[in-house]
Write a protein that holds these residues in place. Structure first.
Motif, short mmCIF file in Angstrom:
data_model
loop_
_atom_site.label_atom_id
_atom_site.label_comp_id
_atom_site.label_asym_id
_atom_site.label_seq_id
_atom_site.Cartn_x
_atom_site.Cartn_y
_atom_site.Cartn_z
N ASP A 192 118.35 -25.81 54.61
CA ASP A 192 118.51 -25.59 53.17
C ASP A 192 117.48 -24.63 52.58
O ASP A 192 117.74 -23.95 51.59
N ILE A 193 116.28 -24.58 53.17
CA ILE A 193 115.21 -23.74 52.61
C ILE A 193 114.69 -22.71 53.60
O ILE A 193 113.69 -22.06 53.35
N SER A 194 115.40 -22.55 54.72
CA SER A 194 114.91 -21.63 55.75
C SER A 194 114.89 -20.18 55.29
O SER A 194 114.13 -19.36 55.82
N ASP A 195 115.73 -19.86 54.29
CA ASP A 195 115.77 -18.48 53.78
C ASP A 195 114.79 -18.25 52.63
O ASP A 195 114.65 -17.12 52.16
N GLU A 196 114.13 -19.31 52.18
CA GLU A 196 113.22 -19.17 51.04
C GLU A 196 111.87 -18.62 51.49
O GLU A 196 111.43 -18.84 52.63
#
Length: 271
Positions: free
Chosen positions: A105-109
Motif C-alpha cells: 500500500d505504501i511501497s510507492d510513497e
C-alpha cells in the motif's frame, strides 16, 4: 507560535534493541533537527502528561504540524498511526532502516532509507532536514488515502460523497487486520499457514467502470472476506491472502465478472 512535530516509532521494552535503535535515531538525528528548525518534538513513550496515552497519541497524530514515522520493523501501531495521519492529509515524513520491505500500500510513497551506523546518521541528518523544510511548506500533501478519496470509486461506494464515513470505516477494518496480524505473529506454524501471500489481478486494456470496480470490491469483501486495494493508475487490484479458501473464492469471483485479466501470486507477501 511554536509548531509541533510528533514522532511515530516502534518503542519496545526498556533495554531492548528496538528501544535502543528508536531512541538512538530520535536523540542523534530527529531531535537536533527539530531544535534547529524550532519544532517542539513529542514522542509517545516520553509523554508525561496525565491521562490516556492512546488518546494523547492520536491527538498528536491528528493535529500536530508534522509527523515523522519510523517504519522500521513494520510495527502494527506505527502502521495504524500512519494510516490515521494519512486520513487527515497533513504533512508526514516516512523513514526506515535499509532492508525494510514496505507493504504494498505504501511501497510507492517517498521514504528515506538510512543505515543504522555513524556514517548513516550524518547522511540522514542532511536528507531529513531538507525533507522537513519541504514538508512544512507543502500546502497540499499527497498520500494513498487522499488519492483514494478523490477517485470516482469512492463516489460509487458511498452516497452523497460521504468520504469521511468511508475512511473511518476502512481505518476500522485496517486496525482489525493489524490486530489479527499481531496475534498471528506470536505463533509459529499458525503464522506460516495463515499468511499465504499477495494476489495481483491486472485488467489491462479491459477498463472497468467506476460502478464495476465498486461492485467487484464489495463482492470480494463480502464473499471472500478480503480487503482489496484498487490501483487506478495501472488498472490493477492487490489482495492480501490469508487462506487457500480465500484464493479460490477470489479467482471464482474474478472469473464471474466476465472481464479479461492477468494474475500473479507472490507467496509470503503481506500488506
Amino acid at each position: 507560535m511554536t509548531k509541533k512535530c510528533f514522532i511515530v516509532t516502534p518503542i519496545g521494552e526498556d533495554g531492548t534493541e528496538v528501544r535502543r535503535s528508536a531512541d538512538g535515531l530520535i536523540d542523534s538525528v530527529i531531535e537536533p533537527i527539530c531544535k534547529k528548525l524550532d519544532l517542539e518534538m513529542y514522542v509517545a513513550h516520553r509523554i508525561d502528561t496525565p491521562g490516556s496515552i492512546t488518546a494523547q497519541v492520536l491527538e498528536h497524530v491528528l493535529q500536530d504540524d508534522l509527523v515523522i514515522a519510523n517504519l522500521t520493523n513494520l510495527n502494527p501501531n506505527v502502521m495504524y498511526e500512519l494510516a490515521v495521519r494519512h486520513s487527515v492529509r497533513l504533512p508526514v515524513i516516512s523513514l526506515a532502516e535499509e532492508g525494510t520491505a514496505l507493504p504494498f500500500d505504501i511501497s510507492d510513497e517517498r521514504t528515506i532509507f538510512y543505515k543504522n551506523d555513524m556514517a548513516g546518521v550524518k547522511s540522514l541528518k542532511q536528507i531529513l532536514e531538507k525533507m522537513v523544510n519541504e514538508a512544512m511548506n507543502d500546502k497540499s500533501p499527497d498520500n494513498p488515502v487522499y488519492r483514494a478519496a478523490k477517485s470516482q470509486v469512492m463516489r460509487e461506494l458511498k452516497p452523497d460523497g460521504d468520504f469521511e464515513s468511508y475512511i473511518v470505516e476502512r481505518l476500522d477494518q485496517f486496525e482489525t487486520m493489524l490486530s489479527k496480524s499481531a496475534n498471528r505473529s506470536k505463533a509459529t506454524s499458525v503464522t506460516n499457514a495463515s499468511n499465504l501471500g499477495m494476489f495481483f489481478a491486472t485488467f489491462g486494456s479491459d477498463n472497468l467502470s467506476s460502478k464495476e470496480i465498486g461492485d467487484l470490491i464489495r463482492r470480494l469483501e463480502m464473499d471472500a472476506h478480503v480487503l482489496p486495494v484498487f490501483q487506478e493508475r495501472n488498472n490493477s487490484m492487490a489482495i492480501p491472502i490469508q487462506t487457500s479458501t480465500q484464493l479460490s473464492l477470489i479467482e471464482k469471483i474474478l472469473i464471474g465478472s466476465g472481464k479479461q485479466f492477468d494474475t500473479k501470486f507472490i507467496e509470503g507477501s503481506s500488506t
